[in-house]
Motif scaffolding. Structure first.
Motif, PDB file in Angstrom:
ATOM      1  N   ARG A 275       9.514 -14.677 -19.616  1.00  0.00           N
ATOM      2  CA  ARG A 275      10.151 -15.877 -19.050  1.00  0.00           C
ATOM      3  C   ARG A 275      10.978 -15.510 -17.820  1.00  0.00           C
ATOM      4  N   ALA A 276      11.744 -14.424 -17.930  1.00  0.00           N
ATOM      5  CA  ALA A 276      12.548 -13.994 -16.793  1.00  0.00           C
ATOM      6  C   ALA A 276      11.669 -13.539 -15.635  1.00  0.00           C
ATOM      7  N   MET A 277      10.553 -12.897 -15.971  1.00  0.00           N
ATOM      8  CA  MET A 277       9.643 -12.433 -14.933  1.00  0.00           C
ATOM      9  C   MET A 277       9.076 -13.606 -14.137  1.00  0.00           C
ATOM     10  N   PHE A 278       8.764 -14.702 -14.833  1.00  0.00           N
ATOM     11  CA  PHE A 278       8.165 -15.836 -14.132  1.00  0.00           C
ATOM     12  C   PHE A 278       9.154 -16.510 -13.189  1.00  0.00           C
ATOM     13  N   THR A 279      10.447 -16.360 -13.433  1.00  0.00           N
ATOM     14  CA  THR A 279      11.419 -16.839 -12.448  1.00  0.00           C
ATOM     15  C   THR A 279      11.216 -16.118 -11.131  1.00  0.00           C
ATOM     16  N   MET A 280      11.029 -14.799 -11.213  1.00  0.00           N
ATOM     17  CA  MET A 280      10.758 -14.009 -10.004  1.00  0.00           C
ATOM     18  C   MET A 280       9.386 -14.330  -9.443  1.00  0.00           C
ATOM     19  N   MET A 281       8.383 -14.398 -10.324  1.00  0.00           N
ATOM     20  CA  MET A 281       7.012 -14.562  -9.878  1.00  0.00           C
ATOM     21  C   MET A 281       6.793 -15.896  -9.184  1.00  0.00           C
ATOM     22  N   ASN A 282       7.352 -16.971  -9.737  1.00  0.00           N
ATOM     23  CA  ASN A 282       7.164 -18.275  -9.114  1.00  0.00           C
ATOM     24  C   ASN A 282       7.811 -18.329  -7.740  1.00  0.00           C
ATOM     25  N   GLU A 283       9.002 -17.746  -7.623  1.00  0.00           N
ATOM     26  CA  GLU A 283       9.653 -17.667  -6.320  1.00  0.00           C
ATOM     27  C   GLU A 283       8.801 -16.836  -5.364  1.00  0.00           C
ATOM     28  N   ALA A 284       8.287 -15.706  -5.892  1.00  0.00           N
ATOM     29  CA  ALA A 284       7.479 -14.814  -5.055  1.00  0.00           C
ATOM     30  C   ALA A 284       6.169 -15.469  -4.647  1.00  0.00           C
ATOM     31  N   ARG A 285       5.550 -16.221  -5.547  1.00  0.00           N
ATOM     32  CA  ARG A 285       4.256 -16.834  -5.230  1.00  0.00           C
ATOM     33  C   ARG A 285       4.381 -17.878  -4.121  1.00  0.00           C
ATOM     34  N   LEU A 286       5.455 -18.629  -4.134  1.00  0.00           N
ATOM     35  CA  LEU A 286       5.683 -19.570  -3.040  1.00  0.00           C
ATOM     36  C   LEU A 286       5.912 -18.808  -1.735  1.00  0.00           C
ATOM     37  N   GLY A 287       6.657 -17.700  -1.826  1.00  0.00           N
ATOM     38  CA  GLY A 287       6.888 -16.882  -0.639  1.00  0.00           C
ATOM     39  C   GLY A 287       5.615 -16.253  -0.106  1.00  0.00           C
ATOM     40  N   VAL A 288       4.729 -15.847  -1.000  1.00  0.00           N
ATOM     41  CA  VAL A 288       3.471 -15.241  -0.573  1.00  0.00           C
ATOM     42  C   VAL A 288       2.556 -16.302   0.049  1.00  0.00           C
ATOM     43  N   GLY A 289       2.569 -17.515  -0.494  1.00  0.00           N
ATOM     44  CA  GLY A 289       1.818 -18.593   0.149  1.00  0.00           C
ATOM     45  C   GLY A 289       2.290 -18.794   1.579  1.00  0.00           C
ATOM     46  N   LEU A 290       3.590 -18.721   1.772  1.00  0.00           N
ATOM     47  CA  LEU A 290       4.159 -18.834   3.112  1.00  0.00           C
ATOM     48  C   LEU A 290       3.696 -17.683   4.005  1.00  0.00           C
ATOM     49  N   GLN A 291       3.497 -16.510   3.428  1.00  0.00           N
ATOM     50  CA  GLN A 291       2.971 -15.381   4.203  1.00  0.00           C
ATOM     51  C   GLN A 291       1.578 -15.696   4.742  1.00  0.00           C
ATOM     52  N   GLY A 292       0.751 -16.346   3.928  1.00  0.00           N
ATOM     53  CA  GLY A 292      -0.579 -16.727   4.396  1.00  0.00           C
ATOM     54  C   GLY A 292      -0.502 -17.663   5.584  1.00  0.00           C
ATOM     55  N   LEU A 293       0.343 -18.682   5.478  1.00  0.00           N
ATOM     56  CA  LEU A 293       0.544 -19.611   6.586  1.00  0.00           C
ATOM     57  C   LEU A 293       1.087 -18.882   7.810  1.00  0.00           C
ATOM     58  N   SER A 294       2.045 -18.010   7.622  1.00  0.00           N
ATOM     59  CA  SER A 294       2.697 -17.322   8.742  1.00  0.00           C
ATOM     60  C   SER A 294       1.726 -16.444   9.509  1.00  0.00           C
ATOM     61  N   GLN A 295       0.859 -15.726   8.796  1.00  0.00           N
ATOM     62  CA  GLN A 295      -0.107 -14.876   9.482  1.00  0.00           C
ATOM     63  C   GLN A 295      -1.161 -15.718  10.201  1.00  0.00           C
ATOM     64  N   SER A 296      -1.521 -16.837   9.607  1.00  0.00           N
ATOM     65  CA  SER A 296      -2.453 -17.747  10.277  1.00  0.00           C
ATOM     66  C   SER A 296      -1.848 -18.286  11.564  1.00  0.00           C
ATOM     67  N   GLU A 297      -0.563 -18.631  11.534  1.00  0.00           N
ATOM     68  CA  GLU A 297       0.105 -19.200  12.706  1.00  0.00           C
ATOM     69  C   GLU A 297       0.217 -18.189  13.845  1.00  0.00           C
ATOM     70  N   VAL A 298       0.690 -16.980  13.547  1.00  0.00           N
ATOM     71  CA  VAL A 298       0.863 -16.001  14.626  1.00  0.00           C
ATOM     72  C   VAL A 298      -0.491 -15.550  15.170  1.00  0.00           C
ATOM     73  N   ALA A 299      -1.491 -15.425  14.316  1.00  0.00           N
ATOM     74  CA  ALA A 299      -2.822 -15.065  14.782  1.00  0.00           C
ATOM     75  C   ALA A 299      -3.398 -16.168  15.671  1.00  0.00           C
ATOM     76  N   TYR A 300      -3.193 -17.418  15.270  1.00  0.00           N
ATOM     77  CA  TYR A 300      -3.646 -18.565  16.065  1.00  0.00           C
ATOM     78  C   TYR A 300      -2.999 -18.576  17.444  1.00  0.00           C
ATOM     79  N   GLN A 301      -1.697 -18.362  17.496  1.00  0.00           N
ATOM     80  CA  GLN A 301      -1.005 -18.399  18.793  1.00  0.00           C
ATOM     81  C   GLN A 301      -1.562 -17.346  19.745  1.00  0.00           C
ATOM     82  N   ASN A 302      -1.874 -16.179  19.242  1.00  0.00           N
ATOM     83  CA  ASN A 302      -2.415 -15.130  20.088  1.00  0.00           C
ATOM     84  C   ASN A 302      -3.853 -15.436  20.505  1.00  0.00           C
ATOM     85  N   ALA A 303      -4.616 -16.054  19.613  1.00  0.00           N
ATOM     86  CA  ALA A 303      -5.980 -16.447  19.958  1.00  0.00           C
ATOM     87  C   ALA A 303      -5.988 -17.509  21.053  1.00  0.00           C
ATOM     88  N   VAL A 304      -5.057 -18.466  20.968  1.00  0.00           N
ATOM     89  CA  VAL A 304      -4.965 -19.507  21.999  1.00  0.00           C
ATOM     90  C   VAL A 304      -4.643 -18.886  23.358  1.00  0.00           C
TER      91      VAL A 304
END
Length: 598
Positions: free
Chosen positions: A286-315
């Motif tokens: 239960r305690a682990m999932f407190t960390m994991m859920n926070e981390a999973r949202l953060g990792v989803g944001l990592q996917g968006l962030s890498q897509s954004e910076v890669a896109y800007q350089n491609a443009v």
């Protein structure tokens, strides 16, 4: 040298104009970051990301981290200085409680700024990211003494935190873990075992590292029911609460990785290290999932962030690179060739990335606002609805945004042609860095199984039915609006496909569990498309309203929104039908070959 400009204007559009950020001022923290204050926070975060953090990204990739003979680790040049400025600016504790040294601002504001920072340097931002997850676990499950001893220093950034879950023989199946905890008789435990893939496990940027370690207390039940979570600091705290004697733990090695070279991903060895129980005995999952859920949202944001910076350089490259002539006639007669941005296939790549990034940003901020409601609202029904949303959407945010983040980093690299494959332009780093986000904090296949096996039917399907209702009502409310037809018709078709897929799973998943497993990844992405499409429909509705009111000098901004949204609905949203067709074919042929035939 790769470029990056934080999309502040787009963030403000989503928060203020689409999601109605001002409606939440009744919740704690929101009134402290409204209007001009919110804009100032985002602008300052953008400045730090662009001017301080971004220059360390390429250096971190080339230099990596260095482990020394004594087990200590040196981070790449510039990391310590950039991290220090991050902490001094109060960014570590932006959303942390005021009583523990944080600023108490909304998680949505933290999420907005985090996108900028992670786009600038994913590997560097993993250090505070892991710390913020550990802070959340201690605040949720720790005693008052533990909160007082550890959280303020972690919020300040002078101590960092980690998650120690994985072992050489077990990753997702934590019931197999062997790390053991033996009671010392004084309330502490001796922790012994080996953990692998521990991000930020050892480094030179903090005075202490607070490891949260999963282990099994002697005599505990087998499997996940016998797992506990422990606080195991690198340096034990003395009577005054200051770092003192070195604990018996060490970094055995740094993993040789495909990407995120600037983050010290360690093999951690615990040799009767002193630790304190966090939460209840055998309550580690239960305690682990407190960390994991926070981390999973953060990792989803990592996917968006890498897509954004890669896109800007491609443009930037597509506007500058001259190759061939436009199919419809010369566009740059003064030059020997036209810039490649005139070619439809380059536009296909750029528009696909752009449409995903803008919807993904709205999706993450929408989910972050739900987190604020779940944790800050005084209304029980509002909290429950928001918590339902978070539980349902967490695997979708993590799985869809990271799969697409990697796909779009590759797509951006392709825009560069051969120049994307060499290191000069830095595009390969975005590809290599983005790849890990699909794997850690629960590989994306596990996210899909979690969605289908646990989240879909939770509480009698209450969360998914609420989502269906919200999207369906939006389509119905705007059905007579001809200007909204390009958005609502495609969204309604996607929603119909999602509901059909859900019904298929209900009818066939219980009958044969392999059907649910075989359908899971397609279902995850079908759900993600509908969620992203819903974001686009809302953004289009907002943009049309602003244009009708005169746009206040931002006509091109809102016009561009409408065009990009139409592209998503015409070119991306139809993929829901393919996902439905695939998943409803069942598991028979997928599972037909005997293992020895492979």
């Amino acid at each position: 040298m790769p470029i990056y400009q934080a999309p502040v204007r787009d963030t403000l559009f989503v928060l203020n104009e689409v999601l109605g950020y001002e409606r939440y001022t009744n919740l704690p923290g929101f009134s402290d970051a409204s209007g001009d204050v919110l804009e100032a926070i985002l602008a300052e975060g953008a400045r730090l990301a662009e001017n301080v953090i971004l220059p360390t990204n390429r250096v971190g990739d080339m230099e990596g981290c260095v482990r020394h003979d004594d087990g200590s680790v040196t981070t790449p040049k510039g990391f310590k200085e950039a991290y220090r400025q991050y902490c001094e600016g109060g960014w570590m504790g932006l959303a942390a409680p005021v009583e523990h040294g944080g600023q108490g601002l909304p998680y949505a504001v933290h999420t907005a700024v985090a996108e900028y920072m992670v786009s600038a340097n994913l590997a560097l931002l993993m250090y505070p990211g892991l710390t913020q997850g550990a802070i959340a676990a201690i605040l949720t499950h720790g005693t008052d003494e533990q909160k007082t001893a550890f959280v303020p220093k972690m919020v300040e950034g002078v101590w960092t935190g980690t998650m120690n879950l994985t072992e050489p023989h077990c990753g997702t199946d934590l019931g197999l873990l062997r790390t053991k905890a033996v009671p010392n008789g004084d309330g502490t435990y001796k922790i012994s075992g080996q953990k692998i893939f521990i991000s930020a496990g050892e480094h030179d940027m903090a005075d202490n590292i607070v490891h949260l370690v999963l282990a099994r207390i002697e005599g505990a039940p087998e499997g996940v029911k016998g797992i506990s979570l422990f606080i195991v600091p690198k340096l034990k705290l003395d009577a005054a609460g200051n770092p003192g004697e070195r604990n018996t733990l060490s970094c055995g090695s740094i993993e040789e990785k495909m990407g995120i070279h600037g983050n010290s991903t360690c093999v951690m060895n615990y040799d009767e290290a002193e630790g304190a129980l966090l939460g209840e005995p055998n309550g580690g999952l239960r305690a682990m999932f407190t960390m994991m859920n926070e981390a999973r949202l953060g990792v989803g944001l990592q996917g968006l962030s890498q897509s954004e910076v890669a896109y800007q350089n491609a443009v930037a490259y597509a506007k500058d690179r001259l190759q061939g002539r436009s199919l419809t006639g010369v566009k740059a007669p003064e030059k020997k060739a036209d810039p490649i941005i005139v070619h439809p296939d380059i536009r296909r790549s750029l528009m696909t990335m752009r449409a995903f990034n803008e919807a993904g940003r709205a999706f993450t901020l929408w989910t972050a606002l739900k987190s604020d409601v779940a944790h800050r609202s005084g209304d029980d029904s509002d909290r429950q609805a928001a918590d339902d949303h978070m539980s349902l959407m967490t695997p979708i945010v993590k799985g869809v945004l990271t799969d697409k983040g990697f796909e779009h980093a590759v797509m951006a690299q392709q825009v560069f042609g051969g120049h994307g494959y060499i290191e000069e332009h830095g595009m390969s780093q975005f590809v290599r860095d983005a790849r890990i986000a699909m794997i850690y904090e629960g590989a994306n296949g596990i996210q899909a199984l979690d969605l289908v096996g646990r989240k879909l039917g939770a509480n009698g399907g209450r969360a998914v039915q609420a989502f269906f209702k919200e999207v369906g009502e939006f389509c119905e409310e705007n059905r007579a609006d001809e200007k909204m037809a390009p958005y609502t018709k495609a969204l309604k078709k996607g929603l119909n496909d999602l509901q059909a897929a859900t019904m298929w799973l209900m009818q066939n998943g219980m009958k044969n569990p392999d059907n649910a497993g075989a359908a899971s990844t397609d279902f995850l992405h079908l759900f993600g498309l509908v969620a992203l499409g819903y974001m686009w429909a809302q953004m289009a509705k907002t943009a049309q309203g602003k244009l009708a009111d005169g746009a206040n000098g931002s006509t091109s901004f809102y016009d561009n929104k409408l065009v990009t949204g139409r592209y998503f609905m015409e070119r991306v949203m139809p993929e829901t039908a393919a996902h439905l067709a695939r998943l409803s074919s069942g598991a028979e042929t997928m599972m037909a070959l005997p293992a020895e035939a492979f």
